[in-house]
Write a protein that holds these residues in place. Structure first.
Motif, PDB file in Angstrom:
ATOM      1  N   TYR A 254       0.815  -1.206   0.000  1.00 56.00           N
ATOM      2  CA  TYR A 254       0.000   0.000   0.000  1.00 56.00           C
ATOM      3  C   TYR A 254       0.852   1.261   0.000  1.00 56.00           C
ATOM      4  O   TYR A 254       0.399   2.321  -0.407  1.00 56.00           O
ATOM      5  CB  TYR A 254      -0.966  -0.015   1.187  1.00 56.00           C
ATOM      6  CG  TYR A 254      -2.231  -0.779   0.872  1.00 56.00           C
ATOM      7  CD1 TYR A 254      -3.424  -0.112   0.656  1.00 56.00           C
ATOM      8  CD2 TYR A 254      -2.217  -2.165   0.739  1.00 56.00           C
ATOM      9  CE1 TYR A 254      -4.576  -0.804   0.328  1.00 56.00           C
ATOM     10  CE2 TYR A 254      -3.360  -2.868   0.410  1.00 56.00           C
ATOM     11  CZ  TYR A 254      -4.539  -2.177   0.205  1.00 56.00           C
ATOM     12  OH  TYR A 254      -5.676  -2.871  -0.133  1.00 56.00           O
TER      13      TYR A 254
ATOM     14  N   THR B  18       4.339  -0.590   3.877  1.00 64.92           N
ATOM     15  CA  THR B  18       3.119  -1.249   4.348  1.00 64.92           C
ATOM     16  C   THR B  18       2.679  -2.300   3.340  1.00 64.92           C
ATOM     17  O   THR B  18       2.448  -1.976   2.166  1.00 64.92           O
ATOM     18  CB  THR B  18       1.982  -0.220   4.536  1.00 64.92           C
ATOM     19  OG1 THR B  18       2.416   0.800   5.433  1.00 64.92           O
ATOM     20  CG2 THR B  18       0.738  -0.888   5.098  1.00 64.92           C
TER      21      THR B  18
ATOM     22  N   GLU C  19       0.016  -5.718   2.748  1.00 69.16           N
ATOM     23  CA  GLU C  19      -1.083  -6.580   3.180  1.00 69.16           C
ATOM     24  C   GLU C  19      -0.842  -7.993   2.664  1.00 69.16           C
ATOM     25  O   GLU C  19      -0.506  -8.183   1.487  1.00 69.16           O
ATOM     26  CB  GLU C  19      -2.413  -6.077   2.623  1.00 69.16           C
ATOM     27  CG  GLU C  19      -3.600  -6.981   2.982  1.00 69.16           C
ATOM     28  CD  GLU C  19      -4.754  -6.902   1.998  1.00 69.16           C
ATOM     29  OE1 GLU C  19      -5.915  -6.959   2.451  1.00 69.16           O
ATOM     30  OE2 GLU C  19      -4.492  -6.805   0.772  1.00 69.16           O
TER      31      GLU C  19
ATOM     32  N   SER D 166     -12.103  -5.502   3.837  1.00 67.15           N
ATOM     33  CA  SER D 166     -11.080  -4.999   4.757  1.00 67.15           C
ATOM     34  C   SER D 166     -11.660  -3.950   5.685  1.00 67.15           C
ATOM     35  O   SER D 166     -12.438  -3.087   5.280  1.00 67.15           O
ATOM     36  CB  SER D 166      -9.917  -4.405   3.967  1.00 67.15           C
ATOM     37  OG  SER D 166      -8.988  -3.789   4.836  1.00 67.15           O
TER      38      SER D 166
ATOM     39  N   LEU E  29      -7.839  -1.209   5.901  1.00 73.61           N
ATOM     40  CA  LEU E  29      -7.326  -0.477   4.751  1.00 73.61           C
ATOM     41  C   LEU E  29      -8.421   0.349   4.100  1.00 73.61           C
ATOM     42  O   LEU E  29      -9.316  -0.176   3.448  1.00 73.61           O
ATOM     43  CB  LEU E  29      -6.716  -1.457   3.755  1.00 73.61           C
ATOM     44  CG  LEU E  29      -5.543  -2.269   4.330  1.00 73.61           C
ATOM     45  CD1 LEU E  29      -5.205  -3.451   3.450  1.00 73.61           C
ATOM     46  CD2 LEU E  29      -4.328  -1.374   4.528  1.00 73.61           C
TER      47      LEU E  29
ATOM     48  N   ASP F 187      -6.429  -7.977  10.053  1.00 78.14           N
ATOM     49  CA  ASP F 187      -7.570  -7.309   9.430  1.00 78.14           C
ATOM     50  C   ASP F 187      -8.818  -8.166   9.617  1.00 78.14           C
ATOM     51  O   ASP F 187      -9.332  -8.764   8.679  1.00 78.14           O
ATOM     52  CB  ASP F 187      -7.280  -7.075   7.951  1.00 78.14           C
ATOM     53  CG  ASP F 187      -8.169  -6.003   7.361  1.00 78.14           C
ATOM     54  OD1 ASP F 187      -9.082  -5.534   8.056  1.00 78.14           O
ATOM     55  OD2 ASP F 187      -7.942  -5.627   6.191  1.00 78.14           O
TER      56      ASP F 187
ATOM     57  N   VAL G  32      -1.659  -7.081   8.089  1.00 80.39           N
ATOM     58  CA  VAL G  32      -0.890  -5.978   7.515  1.00 80.39           C
ATOM     59  C   VAL G  32       0.386  -5.826   8.326  1.00 80.39           C
ATOM     60  O   VAL G  32       0.354  -5.813   9.559  1.00 80.39           O
ATOM     61  CB  VAL G  32      -1.703  -4.667   7.537  1.00 80.39           C
ATOM     62  CG1 VAL G  32      -0.869  -3.504   7.005  1.00 80.39           C
ATOM     63  CG2 VAL G  32      -2.997  -4.817   6.734  1.00 80.39           C
TER      64      VAL G  32
ATOM     65  N   TYR H 221       1.248   3.752   8.471  1.00 86.70           N
ATOM     66  CA  TYR H 221      -0.017   3.064   8.725  1.00 86.70           C
ATOM     67  C   TYR H 221      -1.211   3.929   8.331  1.00 86.70           C
ATOM     68  O   TYR H 221      -2.144   3.478   7.641  1.00 86.70           O
ATOM     69  CB  TYR H 221      -0.102   2.671  10.201  1.00 86.70           C
ATOM     70  CG  TYR H 221      -1.490   2.242  10.626  1.00 86.70           C
ATOM     71  CD1 TYR H 221      -2.121   1.175  10.004  1.00 86.70           C
ATOM     72  CD2 TYR H 221      -2.166   2.909  11.636  1.00 86.70           C
ATOM     73  CE1 TYR H 221      -3.403   0.783  10.371  1.00 86.70           C
ATOM     74  CE2 TYR H 221      -3.444   2.521  12.015  1.00 86.70           C
ATOM     75  CZ  TYR H 221      -4.056   1.463  11.381  1.00 86.70           C
ATOM     76  OH  TYR H 221      -5.324   1.081  11.746  1.00 86.70           O
TER      77      TYR H 221
ATOM     78  N   ALA I  51      -2.138   4.252   4.686  1.00 87.68           N
ATOM     79  CA  ALA I  51      -2.827   3.099   4.117  1.00 87.68           C
ATOM     80  C   ALA I  51      -4.225   2.930   4.686  1.00 87.68           C
ATOM     81  O   ALA I  51      -5.169   2.595   3.968  1.00 87.68           O
ATOM     82  CB  ALA I  51      -2.008   1.827   4.367  1.00 87.68           C
ATOM     83  N   SER I  52      -4.365   3.172   5.978  1.00 84.66           N
ATOM     84  CA  SER I  52      -5.641   2.944   6.651  1.00 84.66           C
ATOM     85  C   SER I  52      -6.608   4.102   6.481  1.00 84.66           C
ATOM     86  O   SER I  52      -7.821   3.897   6.351  1.00 84.66           O
ATOM     87  CB  SER I  52      -5.401   2.697   8.147  1.00 84.66           C
ATOM     88  OG  SER I  52      -6.609   2.474   8.831  1.00 84.66           O
TER      89      SER I  52
ATOM     90  N   GLY J 110      -8.659   0.929  12.105  1.00 85.20           N
ATOM     91  CA  GLY J 110      -9.173   1.618  10.933  1.00 85.20           C
ATOM     92  C   GLY J 110     -10.309   2.573  11.231  1.00 85.20           C
ATOM     93  O   GLY J 110     -10.633   3.425  10.403  1.00 85.20           O
TER      94      GLY J 110
END
Length: 831
Positions: free
Chosen positions: A59, A63, A65, A78, A81, A204, A233, A247, A250-251, A471
């Protein structure tokens, strides 16, 4: 070698070592899986195995997954993410027994048979996943290696100490009413860890599960779940802030809330009538104590605790004119927050409406699942179902249109969640409660957030909830630490709880100030200490059961006057605090930060759960025991100053600081900039035309930087729209060339640069009082933008003037006042 955008495949064979399993790995329950083939798509490496497929997706550079998709397993979307993968240059190297997938920051070595993945950052092994996952309906099970000296943070809200290693913990969001100094299971669990080796390992998965952090075997981390998504992840970085930034990218970034979020709240369980709510606001105004919000608990929709949950409409007997009340509060700068719950009682006025709309979780018989709990016989809103969204959001929308400013989602673990309740997940169908339990609060927050964005695009959402998932921060969730005991034992773990959650993006975590549950008599010392701590936590919200008033205005004059300067300090710090909120929204770095941010290899700082950093300037050590006259502070290396008396302190050890009921230890790091403003009664009155900019100078700090972010406090995406200003401060010192005084500063230059655009309320010019701390002598010459600034001897003359300086020998402070500053400015001080 052929290079293309995205993933690269290096076709030449590279000889790589075959991985050997350690003895400890052989005892794990990982399922053997064997590589068969692979393929590369635009941004993924796909492995075909004898059990299904495994995808690896970068990502960003740091990062990745890993998503196992065994044949026959139902996979949920997910949770972690929230953003699309960024373009990443990744190379794939092949050998007979292995594959190596490498980005600029993270390397994944893949042993083919049995399948095993190792993760490296800059040549250092972070962890290894051993074995695959089960097929079909079998539980998900992932196993990873741990180093001997590895410290593990994470797993969410627990009262266990900062290092969570050695524990086996349930992953099941569950209320812990009246907790204090110990708790292994609470409202908001997180299926992930952050390691002292600077990596994050995040599962996740929102199902009921368990995480074993070296409990069964010291060198093994194991995650298991009843269902959900079989993915994890891995995030790598050089520092903890860098980890968080990777993080969050991506999240999903936590959005910047409205400025009023940082103000004072009137809140209790609960205000029973409109007259009572109006009276409490009036009481704050009469006593000139700042107030920005009022929180209405469950009495807004019913006269008592049981039988009314799910009405989701004003009780007109108790609140005869809610429109007028909301309008009056808003005109007074008071934002109204309403509690909502996901339980629709069969006795509520909306029960049949919810049934007809198909908005409720079902039972095995296909009918709405009903069950008894404390508040009555009930059904449960199926937040996963589009039918529930179509029914529930318009109710929220109507309240927000009426003038409500924020939504409080309570009991969202959910507090009672029968195992045979079935949820309708789009694209999948009906799933049992255990498959989605920890995703419930996450999905509820998403529902409200998306509704805000669609129907109120001009407003920043306020969504306070006590349960969610990794997330959930991207939905603007403002979590709190639940129904804490109103005791010294309840106060003690609040720093630990906040720091642990903040490390995973939940920077708005806070506690019910003063404690919520129990307490037979009012303890003024406990109450004062808790609210003093609250000045330096993200949300200042005293909240408790009503038999002891949580609002300071209902206590003695002595209590009020002890707390007044603290509450006023909270408002004076708005420029600084709002900047922390901005930084959190951009990088994920929390407002409350562990001390080890200053020295990540210091084990004592990693374990510190009693003191913390408030931004990059303050060190705060709440007093959490009665009768204290001295309080220990674990002070990191460097030079620090007592915020209240200016005393210079040398860090590097634990220092006992004197305290009275009026003080707690608050230190400021040398080289810090702290912008402050005057006391106001509501954030709607905030103006920055007049600022006081504090700089804590010391000869040990030759150069330093700081910043102050500002916008109109309400416009969503103000930064992206260019409707903001960012003031950047810098300090440069020049030491004297003297053998007798080698640490004496000869010259100090302070600069201010401004970037950004226009917005409502932006000052056309500023009057700034620069306060330089730790000044040993009066300067010889002061110039601002080349203008000579005279130093006056009388503080009264300084107070009346506009382009003057004053040196206070007793406090060792130099104050320089200038007006009509537009944009950039330079202060030059010669000693």
């Amino acid at each position: 070698m052929r290079l293309v955008t995205g993933f690269y495949a290096i076709l030449s064979l590279v000889v790589l070592p075959v991985f050997q399993l350690e003895a400890a790995e052989a005892v794990t329950a990982g399922v053997e899986e064997h590589y068969q083939s692979h393929r590369v798509t635009e941004n993924q490496l796909w492995l075909t195995t004898d059990r299904g497929e495994v995808s690896l997706t970068f990502y960003n550079n740091a990062t990745v997954e890993v998503f196992y998709q065994p044949t026959g397993r139902i996979q949920l979307p997910s949770l972690i993410l929230g953003n699309k993968p960024q373009p990443v240059q990744v190379t794939l190297k092949q050998a007979a027994d292995s594959l190596t997938l490498e980005s600029p920051a993270l390397t994944v070595q893949i042993q083919k048979s049995p399948l095993s993945l190792r993760f490296y950052h800059q040549g250092q092994l972070l962890t290894e996943q051993v074995g695959g996952v089960a097929q079909g309906a079998e539980p998900i099970d992932f196993t990873f290696s741990l180093d001997t000296n590895e410290t593990l943070f994470g797993a969410g809200q627990r009262v266990l100490g900062m290092d969570r290693r050695g524990h086996k913990l349930p992953l099941y969001n569950k209320a812990h009413y009246g907790y204090s100094t110990e708790s292994s299971q609470m409202y908001f669990s997180l299926a992930g860890i952050m390691s002292s080796k600077n990596y994050m390992l995040l599962f996740d998965n929102g199902a009921t599960g368990e995480i074993d952090l070296g409990h069964t075997a010291n060198d093994i981390l194991r995650f298991s779940a009843q269902g959900g998504r079989s993915a994890y992840v891995v995030v790598a970085g050089n520092t903890t802030p860098e980890l968080l930034s990777h993080y969050i990218s991506a999240s999903g970034k936590p959005p910047l809330p409205a400025r009023w979020t940082l103000g004072n709240y009137a809140s209790r369980f609960g205000y029973r009538t409109e007259a009572e709510a109006r009276a409490v606001v009036q009481k704050f105004r009469e006593l000139a104590l700042p107030l920005d919000a009022i929180v209405l608990d469950l009495y807004w929709f019913g006269p008592d605790i049981q039988g009314h949950m799910g009405n989701l409409a004003w009780d007109r007997k108790a609140f005869p004119d809610p429109d007028g009340m909301l309008a009056d509060f808003a005109a007074d700068g008071v934002n109204t927050i309403l509690i909502t719950e996901p339980f629709i009682l069969t006795s509520s006025t909306r029960w049949q409406e919810a049934v007809d709309a198909g908005a409720l979780a079902l039972g095995p018989d296909g009918k709405p699942k009903t069950f008894d709990f404390y508040f009555g016989n009930t059904g449960l809103l199926d937040v996963f179902s589009p039918k529930a969204t179509a029914w529930f959001w318009p109710i929220n929308r109507q309240l927000l249109q009426q003038g409500v400013a924020g939504i409080w989602g309570d009991l969202g673990e959910p507090e009672v969640h029968p195992a045979d309740a079935l949820h309708d997940v789009p694209g999948i169908g009906l799933l049992p409660a255990d498959a989605v339990h920890n995703a419930y609060g996450h999905r509820w927050a998403e529902l409200v957030h998306n509704g805000f964005k669609a129907d109120f695009p001009e407003r920043r959402p306020f969504i306070m909830m006590r349960a969610g998932n990794l997330g959930s921060q991207r939905f603007g969730m403002v979590p709190w630490t639940g129904d804490v005991d109103r005791s010294w034992g309840g106060l003690k773990p609040q720093v630990e709880l906040a720091l642990q959650m903040g490390l995973f993006g939940f920077g708005w975590i806070h506690s019910d100030l003063g404690g919520f549950a129990g307490g037979e008599t009012f303890d003024p010392e406990l109450y004062i200490r808790w609210l003093q701590y609250g000045v330096f936590q993200p949300v200042f919200r005293p909240h408790a059961q009503e038999h002891i008033a949580p609002e300071p205005v209902f206590h003695s004059t002595e209590v009020i006057e002890t707390l007044r300067p603290w509450l006023e300090l909270r408002y004076r710090l708005l420029p600084y605090n709002y900047t922390l909120a901005y930084q959190h929204s951009q990088t994920g770095i929390p407002l409350m930060r562990p001390l080890f941010f200053l020295d990540e290899q210091n084990r004592a700082l990693r374990d510190e759960a009693n003191s913390y950093l408030w931004g990059d300037a303050f060190l705060v050590a709440p007093v959490t025991a009665p009768g204290a006259t001295r309080w220990p502070v674990n002070v990191p290396n460097g030079i620090w100053f007592d915020f209240f008396n200016g005393e210079r302190l040398v860090g590097g050890n634990v220092i006992e600081r004197p305290v009275t009921l009026d003080t707690i230890p608050v230190l400021v790091k040398a080289g810090s900039f702290i912008p402050m403003t005057s006391v106001i009664q509501r954030t709607a009155d905030y103006r920055s035309e007049a600022l006081t900019l504090h700089y804590y100078a010391d000869s040990s700090v030759i150069s330093a930087q700081g910043e102050m972010y500002e916008d109109d406090g309400v416009t969503p995406d103000a930064l992206a729209k260019g409707q903001y200003s960012l003031l950047r401060f810098a300090a440069e010192s020049q030491l004297a060339e003297s053998a007798t005084q080698p640490d004496r500063v000869a010259q100090l230059q302070i600069t201010m640069q401004q970037e950004g655009g226009d917005y409502q309320g932006k000052p056309t010019q500023r009057a700034i009082t620069l306060v330089l701390h730790n000044q040993r002598a009066q300067p010889k010459n002061i110039r601002v933008d080349g203008r000579f600034i005279p130093v006056v001897a009388q503080p009264q003359r300084f107070a009346r003037g506009s382009e003057l300086a004053y040196y206070d020998k007793a406090s060792k402070q130099l104050k320089i006042k200038v007006s009509k500053l537009q944009g950039d400015a330079v202060w030059h001080i010669q000693y």
